[in-house]
Write a protein that holds these residues in place. Structure first.
Motif, PDB file in Angstrom:
ATOM      1  N   LEU A 157      92.797  -2.465  60.460  1.00  0.00           N
ATOM      2  CA  LEU A 157      92.851  -3.920  60.426  1.00  0.00           C
ATOM      3  C   LEU A 157      94.050  -4.437  61.205  1.00  0.00           C
ATOM      4  CD1 LEU A 157      91.677  -6.576  59.422  1.00  0.00           C
ATOM      5  CD2 LEU A 157      93.006  -6.281  57.317  1.00  0.00           C
ATOM      6  N   GLY A 158      95.183  -3.769  61.086  1.00  0.00           N
ATOM      7  CA  GLY A 158      96.371  -4.163  61.841  1.00  0.00           C
ATOM      8  C   GLY A 158      96.126  -4.094  63.335  1.00  0.00           C
ATOM      9  N   PHE A 159      95.428  -3.058  63.780  1.00  0.00           N
ATOM     10  CA  PHE A 159      95.100  -2.925  65.200  1.00  0.00           C
ATOM     11  C   PHE A 159      94.212  -4.071  65.655  1.00  0.00           C
ATOM     12  CE2 PHE A 159      92.206  -1.437  68.519  1.00  0.00           C
ATOM     13  CZ  PHE A 159      93.123  -1.129  69.521  1.00  0.00           C
ATOM     14  N   VAL A 160      93.177  -4.359  64.891  1.00  0.00           N
ATOM     15  CA  VAL A 160      92.245  -5.433  65.258  1.00  0.00           C
ATOM     16  C   VAL A 160      92.956  -6.788  65.276  1.00  0.00           C
ATOM     17  CG1 VAL A 160      90.180  -6.691  64.501  1.00  0.00           C
ATOM     18  CG2 VAL A 160      90.193  -4.198  64.488  1.00  0.00           C
ATOM     19  N   LEU A 161      93.804  -7.041  64.285  1.00  0.00           N
ATOM     20  CA  LEU A 161      94.513  -8.318  64.221  1.00  0.00           C
ATOM     21  C   LEU A 161      95.519  -8.473  65.353  1.00  0.00           C
ATOM     22  CD1 LEU A 161      95.165  -8.679  60.381  1.00  0.00           C
ATOM     23  CD2 LEU A 161      93.443  -9.865  61.758  1.00  0.00           C
ATOM     24  N   SER A 162      95.972  -7.379  65.931  1.00  0.00           N
ATOM     25  CA  SER A 162      96.966  -7.451  67.008  1.00  0.00           C
ATOM     26  C   SER A 162      96.342  -7.701  68.378  1.00  0.00           C
ATOM     27  CB  SER A 162      97.779  -6.163  67.063  1.00  0.00           C
ATOM     28  OG  SER A 162      97.014  -5.097  67.599  1.00  0.00           O
ATOM     29  N   LEU A 163      95.032  -7.650  68.488  1.00  0.00           N
ATOM     30  CA  LEU A 163      94.402  -7.733  69.808  1.00  0.00           C
ATOM     31  C   LEU A 163      94.593  -9.083  70.501  1.00  0.00           C
ATOM     32  CD1 LEU A 163      91.146  -5.659  69.236  1.00  0.00           C
ATOM     33  CD2 LEU A 163      93.232  -4.991  70.445  1.00  0.00           C
ATOM     34  N   ASP A 164      94.602 -10.199  69.757  1.00  0.00           N
ATOM     35  CA  ASP A 164      94.865 -11.503  70.379  1.00  0.00           C
ATOM     36  C   ASP A 164      96.245 -11.514  71.023  1.00  0.00           C
ATOM     37  OD1 ASP A 164      92.439 -12.502  69.602  1.00  0.00           O
ATOM     38  OD2 ASP A 164      93.223 -13.710  67.952  1.00  0.00           O
ATOM     39  N   GLY A 192     102.641 -10.834  81.021  1.00  0.00           N
ATOM     40  CA  GLY A 192     103.275  -9.751  81.768  1.00  0.00           C
ATOM     41  C   GLY A 192     103.659 -10.088  83.192  1.00  0.00           C
ATOM     42  N   PRO A 193     102.804 -10.807  83.947  1.00  0.00           N
ATOM     43  CA  PRO A 193     103.187 -11.134  85.328  1.00  0.00           C
ATOM     44  C   PRO A 193     104.435 -12.002  85.447  1.00  0.00           C
ATOM     45  CG  PRO A 193     100.829 -11.357  85.051  1.00  0.00           C
ATOM     46  CD  PRO A 193     101.412 -11.122  83.682  1.00  0.00           C
ATOM     47  N   LEU A 194     104.898 -12.593  84.360  1.00  0.00           N
ATOM     48  CA  LEU A 194     106.136 -13.372  84.424  1.00  0.00           C
ATOM     49  C   LEU A 194     107.350 -12.485  84.647  1.00  0.00           C
ATOM     50  CD1 LEU A 194     105.540 -15.948  81.558  1.00  0.00           C
ATOM     51  CD2 LEU A 194     105.384 -16.329  84.021  1.00  0.00           C
ATOM     52  N   ARG A 195     107.138 -11.176  84.562  1.00  0.00           N
ATOM     53  CA  ARG A 195     108.188 -10.190  84.813  1.00  0.00           C
ATOM     54  C   ARG A 195     109.438 -10.470  83.974  1.00  0.00           C
ATOM     55  NH1 ARG A 195     106.026 -10.938  90.149  1.00  0.00           N
ATOM     56  NH2 ARG A 195     104.843  -9.096  90.722  1.00  0.00           N
ATOM     57  N   LEU A 196     109.219 -10.561  82.689  1.00  0.00           N
ATOM     58  CA  LEU A 196     110.330 -10.755  81.770  1.00  0.00           C
ATOM     59  C   LEU A 196     111.244  -9.533  81.826  1.00  0.00           C
ATOM     60  CD1 LEU A 196     108.281 -11.989  78.670  1.00  0.00           C
ATOM     61  CD2 LEU A 196     109.443 -13.406  80.360  1.00  0.00           C
ATOM     62  N   PHE A 241     104.256  -5.409  73.275  1.00  0.00           N
ATOM     63  CA  PHE A 241     105.132  -4.830  74.296  1.00  0.00           C
ATOM     64  C   PHE A 241     104.316  -4.082  75.344  1.00  0.00           C
ATOM     65  CE2 PHE A 241     108.010  -1.664  76.084  1.00  0.00           C
ATOM     66  CZ  PHE A 241     109.027  -2.494  76.524  1.00  0.00           C
ATOM     67  N   VAL A 242     103.342  -3.307  74.893  1.00  0.00           N
ATOM     68  CA  VAL A 242     102.466  -2.591  75.821  1.00  0.00           C
ATOM     69  C   VAL A 242     101.703  -3.584  76.700  1.00  0.00           C
ATOM     70  CG1 VAL A 242     100.420  -1.100  75.979  1.00  0.00           C
ATOM     71  CG2 VAL A 242     102.274  -0.518  74.397  1.00  0.00           C
ATOM     72  N   GLY A 243     101.203  -4.657  76.098  1.00  0.00           N
ATOM     73  CA  GLY A 243     100.487  -5.683  76.868  1.00  0.00           C
ATOM     74  C   GLY A 243     101.365  -6.320  77.930  1.00  0.00           C
ATOM     75  N   LEU A 244     102.610  -6.617  77.588  1.00  0.00           N
ATOM     76  CA  LEU A 244     103.535  -7.187  78.567  1.00  0.00           C
ATOM     77  C   LEU A 244     103.748  -6.234  79.736  1.00  0.00           C
ATOM     78  CD1 LEU A 244     106.178  -8.715  76.139  1.00  0.00           C
ATOM     79  CD2 LEU A 244     104.780  -9.998  77.774  1.00  0.00           C
TER      80      LEU A 244
END
Length: 177
Positions: free
Chosen positions: A8-15, A24-28, A141-144
């Motif tokens: 459930l935690g994985f599914v809730l984190s997808l948004d 991510g392209p903002l290159r933080l 973090f992975v998404g960024l």
């Protein structure tokens, strides 16, 4: 029971993961990326906790607002980035407080219903909140980082690409895909 909580935690984190890819392209900087990921994780941990503590009925009422709040805030920030990109000659390093402070909470509001449901099922609110928060922080973090890498292969300004990505995600969320 813990496997269900992890799933459930994985599914809730997808948004948050999808929104992070768009940011991510903002290159933080690495520091700012960690801050954004931790803020996403914080709200994804706190909001279900509130749902568990507040109860099922309050959770449903707030969850109904979440269907609109997330897409509106994402679309608003995406539109802001697109307009700024079109108005300026080059992407300047802007203060990214918007992404740090205003995006995570609306994306987490739908999790209040999950929290209320978990509370009714007898799950520990504190363990659930910690699990959801950690999973979302890692996924964000992975998404960024994925978004940052993908931006190197797309010949569009990073701020315009992020803005268009957030607008697309707002539409996807609004349509319920």
């Amino acid at each position: 029971m813990i496997a269900n909580l992890l799933a459930l935690g994985f599914v809730l984190s997808l948004d948050n993961f999808r929104a992070s890819i768009a940011l991510g392209p903002l290159r933080l900087s690495r520091r700012r990326a960690v801050q954004v990921a931790l803020m996403f994780g914080f709200w994804d941990g706190v909001v279900p906790l509130v749902g568990m503590l507040a109860g099922h009925y309050v959770g449903r009422a707030i969850g109904a607002v979440a269907d609109y709040a997330g897409p509106i805030v994402l679309g608003g920030y995406g539109l802001y980035l697109v307009v700024q990109a079109l108005r300026s000659a080059a992407p300047e390093e802007r203060d990214r407080r918007w992404s740090l402070l205003s995006l995570p909470l609306p994306l987490s509001l739908d999790n209040i219903v999950a929290g209320a449901s978990l509370g009714l099922l007898g799950f520990s609110p504190w363990i659930s909140a910690a699990v959801f928060g950690v999973i979302t922080a890692v996924m964000s973090f992975v998404g960024l980082q994925i978004g940052r890498v993908v931006a190197h292969f797309v010949p569009i300004r990073s701020d315009l690409l992020s803005g268009l990505g957030l607008l697309a995600m707002a539409v996807v969320l609004a349509l319920g895909w």
